[in-house]
Design a protein around this motif. Structure first.
Motif, mmCIF file in Angstrom:
data_model
loop_
_atom_site.group_PDB
_atom_site.id
_atom_site.type_symbol
_atom_site.label_atom_id
_atom_site.label_comp_id
_atom_site.label_asym_id
_atom_site.label_seq_id
_atom_site.Cartn_x
_atom_site.Cartn_y
_atom_site.Cartn_z
ATOM 1 N N UNK A 1 110.074 47.295 64.963
ATOM 2 C CA UNK A 1 108.761 47.864 65.281
ATOM 3 C C UNK A 1 107.837 47.815 64.073
ATOM 4 N N UNK B 1 107.919 45.597 61.727
ATOM 5 C CA UNK B 1 107.680 44.217 61.288
ATOM 6 C C UNK B 1 106.992 43.381 62.365
ATOM 7 N N UNK B 2 106.564 44.045 63.435
ATOM 8 C CA UNK B 2 105.832 43.321 64.473
ATOM 9 C C UNK B 2 104.431 43.005 63.964
ATOM 10 N N UNK B 3 103.815 42.010 64.538
ATOM 11 C CA UNK B 3 102.450 41.670 64.131
ATOM 12 C C UNK B 3 101.454 42.582 64.836
#
Lengths: 588, 588
Positions: free
Chosen positions: A584, A586-588
């Motif tokens: 979560x 490291x999501x864009x």
């Protein structure tokens, strides 16, 4: 500029922290005596100080210039390079058969550090040539050796390594450059390579490109890569320089630092194909490259040490000259070296530099042992110890190179941010070293996987045992070293726990990969502490003034080893917070 | 460029980590509701993303240009500045009497971070003007306020701070610029100042220089310094711009970064003397400067956060796009964000950025409390807590700004070292922030001496108690936060021990100064951990997807707090190895 090559400290560290004195007493270095080594390093130090160091700023300011396929190096570079090679410095470690002096790797390592101290951008050219010599010595056919090696060893020609392509950096399995067999036994190379250090320049009359490429129908991945020698200018029957080969420099990079070193995009075979000669066997190109890797990675580690040395010398000089504030009841402004927070920065710089140097030199002595020991078992063991130390030497030293350069800038205050001072250049130059020659992440993974597994962990155990031995000797000393023995023992215990975890987790790839970077840092800090302690113990046992060595060992143990317990924890618990749990964030 | 202002995360952090939600529920923010704050920050975020961010690269590449006393800013800067001030952004926190919007410091802090996210070099100009507004609001005469403040608040004129001279950086006691009384009540200023940010430029029609100088017969040292307003162009009776004052920009620096921001050498009074107007009382200039210090240092801390944010966004985007190696049995190359060592770098970047942001915003809310609380005792306590937090906000945030930018470069591999990628610019820009507005060494000493001693240590106790409260709440949560509670409790215990040592060593100046830097780092890491935990607790308690906040808090606790024990040791034992024992290692 206040730089002077720190020859005495380098030789002392080689003898004690790195164990050369002991190795010599065991006969490892044959008839190469202390005086010879000292004389070589003193001369190299003088060359670095007097001839190379003055080029460091101009190389940064003017940089290498590209125009229409040609690269012009900064003013003074070409002349200095010719003086340098004429003095025989390129031949230090090469085999005597091709004009080399066959001096030990340890001696080459110190000279290599010295060139980088003088100017990292300048020293890169010989560094690449050294790799080329080593590669051809080991894998070149007799004909290749006869034609190319004497020129390389003399420094009349230089060499390059052509690995990276836009889509293939760390992952060489993805490379696309093609090679096809020609009727005359040579090959035709076509493809584009990027980030080629000194791929084109005006310092030598020819450049030998070592190029990784794929043959038709080669296996996929890294087992389908072959190595080719592709000269800029072809060599005629009689050995004279002939026509230009079908290769061109298409441009150079605009980089953060090492401006004096041209970083080239090389295009091979825009016409009929660049003529290349196979080095080693087909599809075994990566193995050929790997044989150069230990020395190349050691040399890059020493670049970290070298920049740290330059940055430290500059910061120390400034701290003695600049007066601000009053320390300890002084009536007039004090030099800032008197202020405790400035002293902490300077001691951190000094200690980390010396620690990294000790690790690098120790790896060099192990490499010599691996080549020179008479006993097969001992040669193998030494090779494995060297192989274990190399990723630490490379990554720890280049990381601290950046940290020390950054501290050096801070010591200069606002003046450090102004380019004319030179402190900023050190940081800009140092910042490439954690990236090239295998990123420091790759080094950490190499250590935590392949290297820890060598001989079922024996080499790691041997290195840990040597640290334990240093601790025992530390415990027998008086109060001058403060709590050094206790602190180093705690660090070693943390390293032992982390090592056991890594070994036991051998089947849990995610855990090993997640812990690799803090594990390497933990290993480096502890090993560096042992190196500083060895220097201090030797200094205390001799008649000379050993105050500086004692001070550095103590400062390191009491101030920098404290983080080792936390690093061990990060090793052991890292995977839990880096797996899916991190998605979560490291999501864009 | 992939930058987008992270408005939602900023607002969430302000509400929870920084405690704005609680402060609002206590009535601290009067009728300023959540929606108003969110609307302002969203608009500012859009402006930063759409108008300022596109200037970041051109500002770096073209920089500010100096010619014959004039400074031309990079293409687009002047236009963007006029758009920005016309939109009223300069007036956010100024008093309503002079055209300001009188919004809370917390709101100003977030907008200030946003301008620096867009472009640190651009954002510096408003930052200096903000300081000028604050100074004149508090210390200007009614006439000065009437003539100058409306123009400053509107952003039609900008302001500068003229403190540094070649021999007087950190040590302002050494400054030499002279001021003499003129018959008309004004003063004539003569002297040279260096490192003057936006000392000359083409973005506004006038520049108001706030200049520290000495009157004849003033006491020596910092008690003999007065503050003067010295306009670039004098103002005529009717308020129109008049003649040029006797001051000139003599040149701009060639710096490592923030190239878009001109750093000027200013020469005052080469002729008859520059006309200046006293601000505050004679010989009380430094006190006037100190009143601006909290906001200025907070804003510089937020520059660290802002660059860290930009660097993290860029690295994350690259890590999702770049494919190298195969992770977890993938058949095709994986995006590097899948590799654990890359994830460790990215999570370190995310966690440190979020932790520093939480600390800065918390300081901003305390500053608001100090201004807005109705109770005198509470106002004083809040002021002291803010004053304690400010050096941590400044130094910790700017240190991690550099660390995060350096990690961002590393994530990009070789591409990170090439200037066109933009990762290197973040590192170059970030590197000034630990130096200016009081070096981070000065911040650490301020924390360890003046700030810890406030009200006999009460403010430090209050902050420590608040961390303890966070730990209690953490302990009551389920397994999603892993060992966070235990790790934060250990960090807080280490901070408690170090704090007790610092308080007890109050008469041992050498011990305090030697331990100050690791003490600040220890405080920052622990406080940052508490901030992340507060965000995670709030996210877990709400219906929204709080996965990222939970992940960051856990990663920080399990991987970055481990070093706190070692830092406490360095605090407590630092002096032993930094006094005379270090002399030999610090000799030239």
């Amino acid at each position: 500029m206040t730089y002077r090559a720190p020859v005495a400290e380098m030789l002392f560290t080689l003898d004690h922290a790195a164990g050369l004195a002991r190795a010599r007493s065991e006969g490892l270095y044959g008839d190469i005596d202390t005086e010879t080594v000292a004389a070589v390093i003193e001369q190299a130090g003088a060359f670095a100080t007097d001839i190379i160091a003055p080029l460091n700023r101009v190389g940064d300011r003017e940089g290498a210039r590209f125009s229409d396929g040609a690269v012009t190096t900064a003013p003074g570079y070409a002349q200095a390079y010719r003086t340098w090679s004429a003095a025989g410095w390129n031949a230090v470690s090469a085999e005597e058969a091709h004009g080399g002096q066959a001096l030990p790797t340890a001696v080459w390592a110190l000279t290599s550090e010295l060139w980088a101290q003088g100017s990292m951008a300048f020293g890169l050219c010989p560094l690449l040539t050294h790799g080329g010599i080593e590669c051809l010595e080991r894998h070149g056919s007799d004909e290749i050796k006869r034609i190319y090696l004497p020129k390389l060893v003399a420094g009349e020609w230089t060499a390059t390594m052509n690995l990276t392509e836009p889509q293939a950096g760390t992952d060489l399995a993805l490379l696309r450059t093609r090679a096809e067999r020609a009727d005359d036994g040579s090959y035709r190379i076509k493809g584009q390579k990027i980030f080629i250090t000194y791929g084109e320049h005006d310092m030598a009359e020819n450049i030998l490109h070592l190029v990784l490429a794929r043959l038709p129908n080669a296996p996929e991945g890294v087992r389908g890569i072959s190595l080719f020698l592709v000269p800029k200018r072809l060599i005629e029957e009689g050995g004279e320089l002939g026509a230009r080969n079908d290769l061109v420099c298409a441009g150079i990079e605009h980089k953060l630092g090492i401006h004096g070193s041209p970083t080239c995009t090389m295009v091979f075979g825009e016409g009929e194909g660049a003529i290349g000669y196979l080095v080693g066997e087909e599809n075994r190109g990566l193995a050929c490259m790997f044989t150069m890797m230990n020395n190349a990675r050691l040399a890059v580690g020493l670049q970290g040490v070298a920049i740290a040395e330059r940055a430290t010398q500059a910061a120390l000089a400034y701290a003695h000259e600049r007066r601000q504030g009053r320390s300890g009841g002084s009536l007039s402004p004090s030099p800032i070296v008197a202020h405790p927070d400035v002293r902490r920065m300077l001691m951190t710089m000094r200690a980390l530099t010396a620690a990294a140097r000790g690790i690098c030199y120790r790896a060099a002595v192990e490499l010599d042992r691996a080549n020179r020991a008479t006993d097969d078992v001992e040669r193998k063991a030494a090779h494995e110890r060297a192989s274990l130390l190399i990723p630490i030497a490379k990554a720890f030293s280049t990381d601290i190179g950046c940290e020390v350069a950054s501290l050096g800038l801070q010591v200069h205050g606002g003046m450090g941010y102004v380019e004319e001072t030179g402190a900023a250049q050190h940081l800009r130059d140092a910042r490439i070293a954690p990236i090239y020659e295998g990123t420091n992440g790759v080094q950490a993974i190499d250590l935590a996987t392949r290297k820890l597994a060598q001989s079922d962990g024996a080499s790691a155990e041997e290195v840990l045992a040597s640290i334990e031995e240093t601790i025992s000797r530390l415990r027998a000393t008086g109060p001058a070293l403060g709590d050094s023995a206790a602190r180093l023992a705690e660090a070693k215990a943390a390293l032992g726990r982390a090592t056991a975890f890594m070994r036991e987790a051998a089947n849990d790839q995610a855990a090993i990969l997640a812990g690799a970077t803090p594990y390497l840092r933990l290993f480096g800090l502890t090993l560096g502490g042992a190196a500083l302690a060895e220097n201090a113990l030797a200094a205390m046992g001799s008649n000379q003034d050993g105050g500086a060595y004692v001070a550095l060992a103590r400062f390191h143990a009491e101030n920098l080893l404290g983080g080792t317990e936390g690093l061990a924890r990060a090793v052991i618990s890292g995977a839990a917070s880096l797996g899916e749990a991190a998605d979560a964030a490291l999501a864009l």
